[in-house]
Design a protein around this motif. Structure first.
Motif, PDB file in Angstrom:
ATOM      1  N   GLN A   1      -5.917   1.549  -0.482  1.00  9.11           N
ATOM      2  CA  GLN A   1      -6.852   1.495   0.646  1.00  9.11           C
ATOM      3  C   GLN A   1      -7.572   0.155   0.700  1.00  9.11           C
ATOM      4  OE1 GLN A   1      -8.991   5.092  -0.422  1.00  9.11           O
ATOM      5  NE2 GLN A   1      -8.229   6.157   1.393  1.00  9.11           N
ATOM      6  N   TYR A   2      -8.015  -0.314  -0.436  1.00 10.25           N
ATOM      7  CA  TYR A   2      -8.731  -1.591  -0.473  1.00 10.25           C
ATOM      8  C   TYR A   2      -7.810  -2.748  -0.079  1.00 10.25           C
ATOM      9  CZ  TYR A   2     -11.561  -5.472  -2.185  1.00 10.25           C
ATOM     10  OH  TYR A   2     -12.276  -6.647  -2.271  1.00 10.25           O
ATOM     11  N   GLY A   3      -6.595  -2.721  -0.598  1.00  6.55           N
ATOM     12  CA  GLY A   3      -5.676  -3.824  -0.341  1.00  6.55           C
ATOM     13  C   GLY A   3      -5.174  -3.900   1.082  1.00  6.55           C
ATOM     14  N   SER A   4      -5.171  -2.768   1.792  1.00  2.00           N
ATOM     15  CA  SER A   4      -4.636  -2.748   3.164  1.00  2.00           C
ATOM     16  C   SER A   4      -5.726  -2.532   4.207  1.00  2.00           C
ATOM     17  CB  SER A   4      -3.590  -1.637   3.287  1.00  2.00           C
ATOM     18  OG  SER A   4      -4.173  -0.363   3.053  1.00  2.00           O
ATOM     19  N   ARG A   5      -6.989  -2.735   3.817  1.00  2.00           N
ATOM     20  CA  ARG A   5      -8.099  -2.386   4.701  1.00  2.00           C
ATOM     21  C   ARG A   5      -8.080  -3.167   6.018  1.00  2.00           C
ATOM     22  NH1 ARG A   5      -9.523  -5.733   0.804  1.00  2.00           N
ATOM     23  NH2 ARG A   5     -10.950  -7.487   1.167  1.00  2.00           N
ATOM     24  N   ASP A   6      -7.516  -4.378   6.025  1.00  4.53           N
ATOM     25  CA  ASP A   6      -7.499  -5.196   7.238  1.00  4.53           C
ATOM     26  C   ASP A   6      -6.151  -5.161   7.958  1.00  4.53           C
ATOM     27  OD1 ASP A   6     -10.133  -6.060   6.747  1.00  4.53           O
ATOM     28  OD2 ASP A   6      -9.411  -7.630   5.389  1.00  4.53           O
ATOM     29  N   THR A   7      -5.180  -4.473   7.397  1.00  7.46           N
ATOM     30  CA  THR A   7      -3.827  -4.536   7.945  1.00  7.46           C
ATOM     31  C   THR A   7      -3.233  -3.175   8.300  1.00  7.46           C
ATOM     32  OG1 THR A   7      -2.883  -4.495   5.706  1.00  7.46           O
ATOM     33  CG2 THR A   7      -3.289  -6.660   6.671  1.00  7.46           C
ATOM     34  N   ALA A   8      -3.770  -2.093   7.752  1.00  5.46           N
ATOM     35  CA  ALA A   8      -3.174  -0.769   7.947  1.00  5.46           C
ATOM     36  C   ALA A   8      -3.374  -0.285   9.381  1.00  5.46           C
ATOM     37  CB  ALA A   8      -3.767   0.233   6.967  1.00  5.46           C
ATOM     38  N   THR A   9      -2.330   0.269   9.966  1.00  5.14           N
ATOM     39  CA  THR A   9      -2.422   0.912  11.280  1.00  5.14           C
ATOM     40  C   THR A   9      -3.096   2.274  11.120  1.00  5.14           C
ATOM     41  OG1 THR A   9      -0.293   2.019  11.038  1.00  5.14           O
ATOM     42  CG2 THR A   9      -0.267  -0.211  11.968  1.00  5.14           C
TER      43      THR A   9
ATOM     44  N   ALA B   1       0.830  -1.207   0.000  1.00  7.66           N
ATOM     45  CA  ALA B   1       0.000   0.000   0.000  1.00  7.66           C
ATOM     46  C   ALA B   1       0.863   1.255   0.000  1.00  7.66           C
ATOM     47  CB  ALA B   1      -0.930  -0.008   1.210  1.00  7.66           C
ATOM     48  N   LEU B   2       1.989   1.226   0.712  1.00 11.80           N
ATOM     49  CA  LEU B   2       2.896   2.383   0.696  1.00 11.80           C
ATOM     50  C   LEU B   2       3.452   2.614  -0.705  1.00 11.80           C
ATOM     51  CD1 LEU B   2       4.548   4.523   2.411  1.00 11.80           C
ATOM     52  CD2 LEU B   2       6.416   2.869   2.241  1.00 11.80           C
ATOM     53  N   ILE B   3       3.821   1.544  -1.396  1.00  7.56           N
ATOM     54  CA  ILE B   3       4.355   1.678  -2.750  1.00  7.56           C
ATOM     55  C   ILE B   3       3.312   2.325  -3.658  1.00  7.56           C
ATOM     56  CG2 ILE B   3       5.199   0.420  -4.767  1.00  7.56           C
ATOM     57  CD1 ILE B   3       6.148  -1.765  -2.690  1.00  7.56           C
TER      58      ILE B   3
ATOM     59  N   ALA C   1      -4.271   7.152   7.999  1.00  8.51           N
ATOM     60  CA  ALA C   1      -4.247   8.620   7.901  1.00  8.51           C
ATOM     61  C   ALA C   1      -3.461   9.072   6.683  1.00  8.51           C
ATOM     62  CB  ALA C   1      -3.645   9.208   9.174  1.00  8.51           C
ATOM     63  N   LEU C   2      -2.333   8.422   6.420  1.00  5.60           N
ATOM     64  CA  LEU C   2      -1.546   8.741   5.231  1.00  5.60           C
ATOM     65  C   LEU C   2      -2.368   8.530   3.966  1.00  5.60           C
ATOM     66  CD1 LEU C   2       1.033   9.253   3.545  1.00  5.60           C
ATOM     67  CD2 LEU C   2       1.681   6.866   3.982  1.00  5.60           C
ATOM     68  N   LEU C   3      -3.076   7.417   3.896  1.00 13.06           N
ATOM     69  CA  LEU C   3      -3.875   7.121   2.712  1.00 13.06           C
ATOM     70  C   LEU C   3      -4.995   8.146   2.532  1.00 13.06           C
ATOM     71  CD1 LEU C   3      -3.994   3.246   3.128  1.00 13.06           C
ATOM     72  CD2 LEU C   3      -2.943   4.464   1.221  1.00 13.06           C
TER      73      LEU C   3
END
Length: 484
Positions: free
Chosen positions: A296-304, A269-271, A309-311
């Protein structure tokens, strides 16, 4: 030759650029020398023939595409200029639609990094590729979310479950040292810009892909893929920072492939976030928005909370670029609200720690500033941007570790002052950024300083501070050189 028609597309771009025929000829010749094409020798009569419909030979179409793209801050393709595109020159696979498999990912990164180290001594690699945008970029990136192939393990993972003997020569202390070195590279980049250590990062990346040719236990293999993803991403970021946009995009794509092999959704997601940032820089807001939504979709269950906030902040930047006022404001508010949920014990990785309160303020301030550019209610959004940008400048000044970001926000503050018809204050801020730009190697920063100085000169050429700023920029900000 008798039925040759004037090149109306090229004429339109040329007229809007404000260049003279002699200036365009000089720029083409200078860029040709930078990439080792010493046979190119253009003059005003040749430019006139191009405008009249003559088709220049390679590498001139690619050079002109780059020059006009840099001039207008968005992708201007060879076709946009009414020129014929030659077959892309690439020995490692063109474009971004690459196979999603571990073995091929390692091979592609190894070959591309080796080519970068060898060919870029002549500045060739960055101009031998073309930027990909639109559906041709977004659709291949969507495959990041698809499950990997099932069945027998690929050769690159053949040591998993003991299917082949362990042959790797990498010890745990050595792997930890490689991971620590990557952290150090990130710190150097924040302090000194992408130009100073880009080749060192590319060299380290190439060495790590050599290690991935061997067999390791599954967890070690995943750590090596994660390390590969981080180094490829950093090579992409540094390439972007020094103005090598096609190379940056290629590294980002390869990094995303490596992140998928590592099973690291947050880093993927960062990339995608930084790919979106590049598209915003090139004024392709729709592409940026697609990439952010994919992240956002790909990291919806893993993002802190910090990454969420960055997204949101980058979603706001994307909406601002295309003039979506309400959606931009909503995303900026969500970024602020989500960031307030951040806690020291959230377990954020090192690569995410850059997104501080200062960065949050910086992104939202630039969103409001960009709305001032794209909206008829310019004074309102300039007044919204001013205190947030000022807060970002103050926080970066106190931080002391992110020198380049501090300079970017000084330029951002200068642009807000221009929107508020405060040229002297704008010149003071931009001159402070010039002081920093002379000490770091960031063409992205140099470009931002030049554009702000030019905007100030167009609007307020008789103001003493603006005249002084213009003289400093001409004297102290070097010309762009692609071979880094």
């Amino acid at each position: 030759m008798g039925d040759k028609q004037p090149n109306e597309k090229l004429t339109s771009w040329f007229t809007r650029s404000g260049w003279s025929k002699g200036e365009l000829a000089r720029q083409v010749n200078r860029r040709a020398r930078q990439i080792g094409a010493h046979h190119v020798s253009t003059d005003t009569s040749r430019v006139r023939r191009w405008l009249d419909g003559e088709q220049p030979r390679e590498p001139i179409p690619k050079i002109m595409s780059e020059l006009f793209s840099e001039r207008f801050g968005s992708v201007v393709s060879v076709e946009d200029l009414g020129l014929r595109a030659a077959t892309p020159v690439s020995t490692v696979g063109g474009g971004v639609d690459l196979p999603w498999s571990g073995e091929q990912t390692v091979q592609l990164i190894s070959e591309y990094s080796r080519s970068d180290l060898m060919l870029n001594r002549r500045g060739f690699l960055g101009t031998s590729l073309a930027l990909t945008a639109g559906a041709a970029l977004i659709e291949p990136m969507q495959r990041w979310l698809t499950p990997g192939p099932s069945g027998a393990p690929t050769p690159i993972l053949s040591a998993v479950n003991g299917s082949e003997p362990f042959t790797g020569r990498l010890s745990e202390p050595e792997l930890q040292l490689l991971e620590q070195t990557t952290v150090m590279f990130r710190q150097w980049d924040a302090q000194n810009g992408g130009g100073l250590r880009r080749k060192a990062v590319v060299g380290q990346l190439h060495e790590v892909t050599d290690l991935l040719q061997e067999s390791y236990p599954e967890l070690t293999t995943k750590r090596l893929f994660r390390l590969t993803a981080e180094l490829a991403h950093l090579a992409g970021w540094m390439s972007y920072d020094v103005g090598m946009h096609p190379s940056a995009q290629k590294y980002y794509v390869l990094a995303l492939h490596a992140a998928k092999e590592a099973g690291d959704r947050p880093f993927g997601a960062l990339i995608l976030t930084d790919m979106a940032r590049q598209m915003i820089h090139l004024n392709r807001g729709e592409d940026a928005l697609e990439l952010i939504h994919l992240a956002q979709y790909g990291s919806r269950d893993t993002a802190t909370p910090r990454q969420q906030a960055l997204l949101y902040a980058m979603e706001a930047r994307s909406y601002a670029t295309i003039g979506e006022i309400n959606r931009c404001a909503r995303a900026a508010r969500l970024a602020e609200d989500t960031f307030s949920d951040c806690r020291p014990g959230d377990g954020d990785p090192d690569w995410l720690k850059f997104f501080s309160e200062a960065e949050l303020n910086a992104e939202n301030a630039h969103s409001y500033r960009d709305l001032a550019y794209t909206s008829s209610r310019s004074p309102l959004y300039a007044s919204m941007a001013a205190p947030v940008m000022e807060r970002a400048v103050d926080l970066f000044r106190q931080d002391g570790d992110h020198i380049r970001s501090y300079a970017f926000n000084l330029v951002g503050m200068a642009s807000v002052h221009l929107l508020q018809n405060e040229p002297e204050q704008a010149a003071v801020m931009c001159e402070q950024a010039v002081d920093i730009a002379t000490k770091v190697r960031s063409e992205r920063l140099n470009t931002r300083v030049r554009k702000t100085s030019e905007a100030a000169s167009r609007q307020f050429q008789d103001v003493p501070g603006v005249a002084r700023l213009r003289e400093r920029v001409v004297q102290d900000i070097p010309e762009f050189v692609a071979s880094v």
